[in-house]
Motif scaffolding. Structure first.
Motif, PDB file in Angstrom:
ATOM      1  N   LEU A 204     -18.807 -22.020  13.912  1.00  0.00           N
ATOM      2  CA  LEU A 204     -17.534 -22.723  13.730  1.00  0.00           C
ATOM      3  C   LEU A 204     -17.331 -23.266  12.325  1.00  0.00           C
ATOM      4  CD1 LEU A 204     -17.148 -24.615  17.126  1.00  0.00           C
ATOM      5  CD2 LEU A 204     -16.342 -22.347  16.449  1.00  0.00           C
TER       6      LEU A 204
ATOM      7  N   SER B 237     -14.364 -22.029  10.311  1.00  0.00           N
ATOM      8  CA  SER B 237     -13.008 -22.546  10.470  1.00  0.00           C
ATOM      9  C   SER B 237     -12.608 -23.437   9.297  1.00  0.00           C
ATOM     10  CB  SER B 237     -12.883 -23.332  11.783  1.00  0.00           C
ATOM     11  OG  SER B 237     -13.649 -24.526  11.742  1.00  0.00           O
TER      12      SER B 237
ATOM     13  N   PHE C 296      -5.329 -27.805  22.487  1.00  0.00           N
ATOM     14  CA  PHE C 296      -6.528 -26.977  22.375  1.00  0.00           C
ATOM     15  C   PHE C 296      -7.762 -27.734  22.849  1.00  0.00           C
ATOM     16  CE2 PHE C 296      -3.618 -24.946  19.414  1.00  0.00           C
ATOM     17  CZ  PHE C 296      -3.866 -23.589  19.609  1.00  0.00           C
TER      18      PHE C 296
ATOM     19  N   VAL D 167     -14.560 -25.586  19.996  1.00  0.00           N
ATOM     20  CA  VAL D 167     -13.905 -24.291  19.832  1.00  0.00           C
ATOM     21  C   VAL D 167     -12.385 -24.465  19.788  1.00  0.00           C
ATOM     22  CG1 VAL D 167     -13.477 -22.038  20.894  1.00  0.00           C
ATOM     23  CG2 VAL D 167     -15.792 -22.995  20.881  1.00  0.00           C
ATOM     24  N   GLY D 168     -11.854 -25.291  20.679  1.00  0.00           N
ATOM     25  CA  GLY D 168     -10.415 -25.540  20.694  1.00  0.00           C
ATOM     26  C   GLY D 168      -9.925 -26.152  19.404  1.00  0.00           C
TER      27      GLY D 168
ATOM     28  N   SER E 281     -11.230 -25.831  16.461  1.00  0.00           N
ATOM     29  CA  SER E 281     -11.300 -24.819  15.400  1.00  0.00           C
ATOM     30  C   SER E 281     -10.134 -23.840  15.469  1.00  0.00           C
ATOM     31  CB  SER E 281     -12.625 -24.058  15.498  1.00  0.00           C
ATOM     32  OG  SER E 281     -13.722 -24.924  15.314  1.00  0.00           O
ATOM     33  N   LEU E 282      -9.744 -23.435  16.663  1.00  0.00           N
ATOM     34  CA  LEU E 282      -8.636 -22.497  16.809  1.00  0.00           C
ATOM     35  C   LEU E 282      -7.327 -23.086  16.285  1.00  0.00           C
ATOM     36  CD1 LEU E 282      -9.337 -20.996  20.361  1.00  0.00           C
ATOM     37  CD2 LEU E 282      -9.616 -19.860  18.146  1.00  0.00           C
TER      38      LEU E 282
ATOM     39  N   VAL F 294      -6.950 -22.917  12.421  1.00  0.00           N
ATOM     40  CA  VAL F 294      -6.722 -21.574  11.897  1.00  0.00           C
ATOM     41  C   VAL F 294      -5.222 -21.299  11.794  1.00  0.00           C
ATOM     42  CG1 VAL F 294      -6.925 -19.111  12.421  1.00  0.00           C
ATOM     43  CG2 VAL F 294      -8.912 -20.610  12.694  1.00  0.00           C
TER      44      VAL F 294
END
Length: 436
Positions: A351, A354, A392, A406-407, A409-410, A413
């Protein structure tokens, strides 16, 4: 306003990164000391307290961005007397705002920490830390302002000395306060205040010779608030977005226990050190853009943006390699346990990439703040902190702490990509009509 743009960016960002890395490395070292007291309540307390301190510092950074951008333009337009007058008046305003904010945080520390999910010993220790440190916020705000003035006049080396001074004082006092005098978290707080005193003193000493300060004039306050405040207010709003999103993440992590909070706190200490160059670009590229805008050299403004993006990519790629290779050492050094270890391992190995998009967002925001579009940066930062974080993270929390990371990081982006594309459009529209 002349010479290689890349060389200017590397010089300004490089010296700024050294100073920032020193400050954040001491913060990381401070967390390292606390983690070796083998009390998860103390490491969690640091995480909760830092989340609120981040809000305070973000306000100070926002005011500093306004100061640096406006003064940089005036210096670029060779209006030194006006730059000195406005800077002196606005710094007085900055110190007053910081004093009020620091006092309010100290008074309402306990209920604010409860909202984050802090409880028990972690709540008590975090509140104690804020009660000691928060009233000293004007010192760090003043130090930031003096450092920004040095960058605005192109004296990157002396600007670096200010932060290095505070880092050195803190590095020397932290182990003394925490271990020798057995003051624990209170010792870390006292060390922080003394380091802020050193930063302020160093700022005044290093600014001598540039004739950038005078006793504030009454007639200078109104134009200072209008010209600098016009950049600073949206910059503050912009900077508040990131810690606000971080508060939501901390609250989400708190439901999974102290180990999860401690794992997140470890990441939060590693990131500023690992990405000091990226963060330094925000304060360093801004004056370069502002000076070239003031001189109507628009091609060099675009060149500065490109140079910043290239440095960001190089920094993130190098950091990914180092953290992925050394993640087991990090887990051992900071005594990370349980789910916290899984959080740190995922970040270091994957991660961390990101942060390329975090860098894109930061560099784009610098362009917006210095090229007359500060509300663009406000919109993108709050978009990331709300639409790019809350849904997220909320969805990811169903899969535990890993899903939260993870949420998060998305979301960045998406907003980092759109922000940098918009920055190129803003620069493409610059022309002779653009006012300095």
């Amino acid at each position: 306003m002349h010479g290689s743009i890349m060389r200017h960016v590397i010089t300004m960002a490089g010296t700024g990164a050294i100073g920032l890395m020193a400050v954040f490395a001491v913060d990381l070292l401070n967390y390292f000391y606390i983690s070796h007291l083998h009390d998860s309540a103390l490491t969690a307390a640091i995480a909760f307290a830092t989340s609120l301190s981040f809000l305070q510092i973000s306000v100070s950074i926002g005011m500093t961005i306004g100061l640096g951008a406006c003064i940089g333009r005036l210096i670029g337009a060779r209006q030194h007397a006006e730059a000195r007058s406005l800077a002196s008046a606005f710094i007085a305003v900055m110190v007053g705002i910081a004093a009020v904010l620091g006092t309010l945080t100290a008074v309402f520390a306990t209920p604010l920490l409860r909202l984050l999910g802090a409880q028990g010993a972690a709540l008590e220790n975090a509140a104690t830390f804020l009660h000691i440190v928060s009233p000293a916020l004007p010192l760090v705000c003043l130090g930031m302002a003096l450092s920004a003035l040095l960058r605005a006049v192109g004296d990157a080396k002396r600007s670096m000395r200010i932060t290095l001074t505070g880092a050195l004082v803190s590095a020397l006092l932290d182990p003394l306060m925490i271990f020798v005098l057995h003051l624990g978290l209170e010792g870390a707080a006292i060390s922080t205040i003394l380091a802020r005193c050193a930063i302020t003193a160093s700022g005044f000493l290093n600014l001598r010779g540039h004739a950038m300060l005078e006793w504030p004039k009454k007639e200078a306050f109104e134009p200072a608030m209008r010209k600098i405040g016009g950049i600073a207010v949206p910059a503050i709003a912009t900077n508040l977005a990131t810690p606000t999103g971080a508060l939501f993440v901390t609250h989400a992590m708190a439901q999974f226990g102290l180990d999860a909070v401690s794992g997140q706190a470890t990441i939060d200490r590693i990131v500023p050190v690992a990405f000091s160059l990226v963060f330094a670009l925000t304060g360093s590229v801004g004056p370069i853009m502002a000076q070239n805008l003031g001189a109507q050299q628009f091609d060099r403004v675009r060149e500065a943006l490109m140079a910043a993006l290239k440095l960001t990519a190089l920094c993130v790629g190098t950091t990914w390699f180092v953290l992925a290779a050394g993640h087991n050492v990090i887990l051992q050094l900071f005594n990370v346990q349980g789910i916290g270890a899984e959080i740190v391992r995922l970040f270091c190995c994957w991660l961390v990439l990101s942060y390329m998009f975090v860098g894109l967002l930061f560099v784009a925001n610098t362009a917006f703040n210095n090229l007359g579009h500060p509300f663009y940066s406000t919109g993108f930062n709050w978009g990331r902190a709300t639409l790019g974080t809350i849904p997220f993270v909320w969805f990811g929390s169903a899969y535990g702490p890993i899903g939260i990371l993870v949420g998060q990081s998305l979301g960045v982006v998406i907003f980092g990509t759109f922000a940098v594309l918009t920055a190129f459009r803003v620069i493409g529209r610059l022309g002779p009509h653009t006012a300095p």
